[in-house]
Structures are given as structure tokens and as C-alpha cells.
Write a protein that holds these residues in place. Structure first.
Motif: not given
Lengths: 115, 113
Positions: A45, A47-48, A58-61, A78, A85, B1, B103
Motif C-alpha cells: 500500500q 504511503l507517501l 506527509k502521507g497516509s495514516y 510517525k 502500525d 477507492e 499502485y
């Protein structure tokens, strides 16, 4: 040729404490830098990413990463880690301004956040 | 999404058999990639595909491998005669006009016996 080093196989932190996952890179020219996270039995996934501009991304979560050109680093951070996490984190690089789109990945760092 | 999907999630095959791994990219994405991750090792690039042809391939991607987009939606990776060392997790990745961000799908775990 580009490469990524993630010097720590594992990082263990207590919930609520700051989390840092280290990454250094080598690439011809300027880099595009990425962080991905992999949860068990899931894909990678995004993130940034760092492309250009502000060195702090800055990214997700709640994650962020700082690009440091002089140290060729892109550490993931973080401020306050959560048990959720806990996962495998990958840093990746590719050269900027070329048609070479393939990503080169680090070996990954397993993060464990204990309650 | 929107997400990249891959099938099957797990494939077990005998050495020498052909396997086809399938990927459904995010709609309107234009660039497609296959990567693999042998257990305990790094994620490695195999091949990139754009405009119905291979853009780049790694040295891993030899004559036993092929890719195609047969119906304009699915993106497939075929291994003609599998070897034990092909056992790995295979990830498909796609990008749109923003070619920066790839992705990834959830992966297909290939086990060659």
C-alpha cells in the motif's frame, strides 16, 4: 543503477512512542522516493512519496518522511505509533526525469508496536 | 477507492507446467508492471508494459516469461515452464497519467512443486 538500503530488519516501539524507519538510497541524478506498507496477506500500500519541493512529506495514516539530499536519506516517521502500525515497510526509489519507471526496493523493515 | 486486483491469490503448480497470473488494473491506468518477491528477499522488478508493448524488462524476465493485455482490461503474466525457483509472490502494479505513483495489487503466491 539505483538501490535502497534499509539498515534495520526490525523496529520495535511501544504504542504512543515515536516511530522511525530508516532508508538511504543511491541513484543517478535526483530521486523519486516512496514508502509502501505491507500488512499480512495484503499487497503493497502506497504511503507517501517525495518528488520535489518541501523536504518534509506527509502521507497516509499520520506518517511523514524527510528527504535529506546530503545524507541521501528518506526516513519514515510517525510521532505517536499505534499497534495497528505493525507491518512491513518498504522504501523504494527511481530516478527523476527519465523514462526509467521501475522501482528499486529496500529489503523491508518489520515494525512491531507493542501495546 | 479503486484498487488493483489479482487472481488467483494462491497458485500451486508442478514444475514444468504453464501458469497465467492475472491482474485487473485500476480503470484508466496506462502503465503496468510486474514485480516478484521471493520469500525473505527484496521486491524485484520484472517488466513494465505500456501501449501494448514491453517498455522495459529485467534480466529475470527471460524467454519463459511473457505479458499481454488480451482484452483491454486484464493484464497477464505467463510463465511457460515453471521452475522451482519461480516460487514467489507476484505483484502487479499500475499507474495512470501520474506516472510517479505505482499502485500494487494484493499479489499472487505461486508455489512450484
Amino acid at each position: 543503477a539505483q538501490s535502497v538500503a534499509q539498515p534495520e530488519d526490525q523496529v520495535n516501539v511501544a504504542e504512543g512512542n515515536p516511530l522511525t524507519v530508516k532508508c538511504t538510497y543511491s541513484v543517478s541524478g535526483n530521486p523519486y522516493l516512496f514508502w509502501y506498507v505491507q500488512y499480512p496477506n495484503r499487497g503493497l500500500q502506497f504511503l507517501l512519496k517525495y518528488i520535489t519541493g518541501d523536504n518534509l512529506v506527509k502521507g497516509s495514516y499520520g506518517f511523514e518522511a524527510e528527504f535529506n539530499k546530503s545524507q541521501t536519506s528518506f526516513h519514515l516517521k510517525k510521532p505517536s505509533a499505534l499497534v495497528s502500525d505493525s507491518a512491513l515497510y518498504f522504501c523504494a526509489v527511481r530516478p527523476k526525469g527519465t523514462n526509467d519507471y521501475k522501482l528499486s526496493f529496500g529489503a523491508g523493515t518489520t515494525v512491531t508496536v507493542r501495546a | 477507492e479503486p484498487e488493483v486486483t489479482q487472481t488467483p491469490s494462491h497458485q500451486v503448480t508442478q514444475m514444468g507446467q504453464e501458469v497465467i497470473l492475472r491482474c485487473v488494473p485500476i480503470s484508466n491506468h496506462l502503465y503496468f508492471y510486474w514485480y516478484r518477491q521471493i520469500l525473505g528477499q527484496k521486491v524485484e522488478f520484472l517488466v513494465s508494459f505500456y501501449n501494448n508493448e514491453i517498455s522495459e524488462k529485467s534480466e529475470i524476465f527471460d524467454d519463459q516469461f511473457s505479458v499481454e493485455r488480451p482484452d483491454g482490461s486484464n493484464f497477464t503474466l505467463k510463465i511457460r515452464s515453471t521452475k522451482l525457483e519461480d516460487s514467489a509472490m507476484y505483484f502487479c502494479a499500475t499507474t495512470g497519467r501520474d506516472t510517479d505513483t505505482q499502485y500494487f495489487g494484493p499479489g499472487t503466491r505461486l508455489t512450484v512443486l
